[in-house]
Design an enzyme around this catalytic site. Sequence first.
Site, PDB file in Angstrom:
ATOM      1  N   ASP A   7       8.790  -4.870  -2.410  1.00  0.00           N
ATOM      2  CA  ASP A   7       8.415  -3.457  -2.554  1.00  0.00           C
ATOM      3  C   ASP A   7       9.133  -2.689  -1.446  1.00  0.00           C
ATOM      4  OD1 ASP A   7       7.090  -1.040  -2.890  1.00  0.00           O
ATOM      5  OD2 ASP A   7       5.212  -1.735  -1.981  1.00  0.00           O
TER       6      ASP A   7
HETATM    7  C1  SPV Z   1       1.075   0.130  -3.574  1.00  0.00           C
HETATM    8  O1  SPV Z   1       0.192  -0.341  -4.309  1.00  0.00           O
HETATM    9  O2  SPV Z   1       2.277   0.017  -3.804  1.00  0.00           O
HETATM   10  C2  SPV Z   1       0.686   0.831  -2.356  1.00  0.00           C
HETATM   11  C3  SPV Z   1      -0.593   0.501  -1.761  1.00  0.00           C
HETATM   12  O3  SPV Z   1       1.464   1.610  -1.856  1.00  0.00           O
HETATM   13  S1  SPV Z   1      -0.355  -0.827  -0.690  1.00  0.00           S
HETATM   14  O4  SPV Z   1       0.420  -1.856  -1.340  1.00  0.00           O
HETATM   15  O5  SPV Z   1      -1.700  -1.285  -0.333  1.00  0.00           O
HETATM   16  O6  SPV Z   1       0.356  -0.292   0.481  1.00  0.00           O
HETATM   17 MG    MG Z   2       3.322   1.575  -2.746  1.00  0.00          MG
END
Ligand code: SPV
Ligand code: MG
Length: 292
Positions: free
Chosen positions: A51
């Site tokens: 991510d």
């Molecule tokens: C996501 O779900 O991509 C978020 C929330 O940004 S977290 O992963 O908890 O940062």
């Molecule tokens: Mg996110």
Amino acid sequence: MKNLHQLLKSNKLLVGAGAHDGISAILAERTGFDLIWASGFEIATSFGIPDASILTMTEHLERTNEMDRSVKLPVIADCDNGYGDSINAVNAIKQFERAGIAGVCLEDSLFPKRCSFYSGFQRYLASPKQHALKIRACKDAQKSNEFFLIARTEALIAGNDMSDALSRAEAYAQAGADAILVHSKQKDPDEIITFSKQWRMQTPLVAIPTTYDSFSAKQLHLLGYKIVIFANQGIRSAIKAIEDNLRLLISAGQASVLREKMVSIEDVSDLVNVNSMKLTEQKYSMPGEPNL
Ligand code: SPV
Ligand code: MG
């Protein structure tokens, strides 16, 4: 009802679940959540990649559409930092709104973002003024009053202090954000408690209790948070279930070992509404002839 402004008026806590595709959104709806969080973390993970702004806006939009088509609940798209500067963010907002998505969230990390929970990375934030301008630009660009924009601060994630988190949130609220998401990576909820106690504006607060996981949605509501999002527990559960079952399967060498550990084909048919497809075929086909 997809209008988050209206839903918030009831003063009831809205609890969201992270999802990454049609079926995960359907499961969140079925189990009683109030909204779907089209999670950047879940979507990237489901692609098998980090991510970290690697997927494009179009890929996020496609997945968000897939979720939105599958459920009646409002979907909030996690648009990271808006895929670049204000120009990129405005373009994203226009496209998500056009697609009928209920709202988006824009965080103040700089592009390319890093998931808030990956350790050992350098983190850079936009200046508070710059992110406030991005929020203003997006509010000015939206067509309908119904579209909902959450501004998120990563100040506490980046190691800045509470006063920076609060002043950033205030600047984003003044710029027109419909809600403020304050993110924390602490195991205890102290930061989230302090933030809400010092929050003086009317703009509603949003929390994502990923690390402070012993603090309940109800406790957050009592502190004044209006939206609580369980952002990534769905895919993390799925990963565990799939991996555990595949291990059993490879070692047993026969599928019966999983009979009690997975849903039936009938259950899957029910989830994807095969019955409605059957009714369509019955209604619009000539008996004994292919429906072509
Ligand atoms: C996501 O779900 O991509 C978020 C929330 O940004 S977290 O992963 O908890 O940062
Ligand atoms: Mg996110």
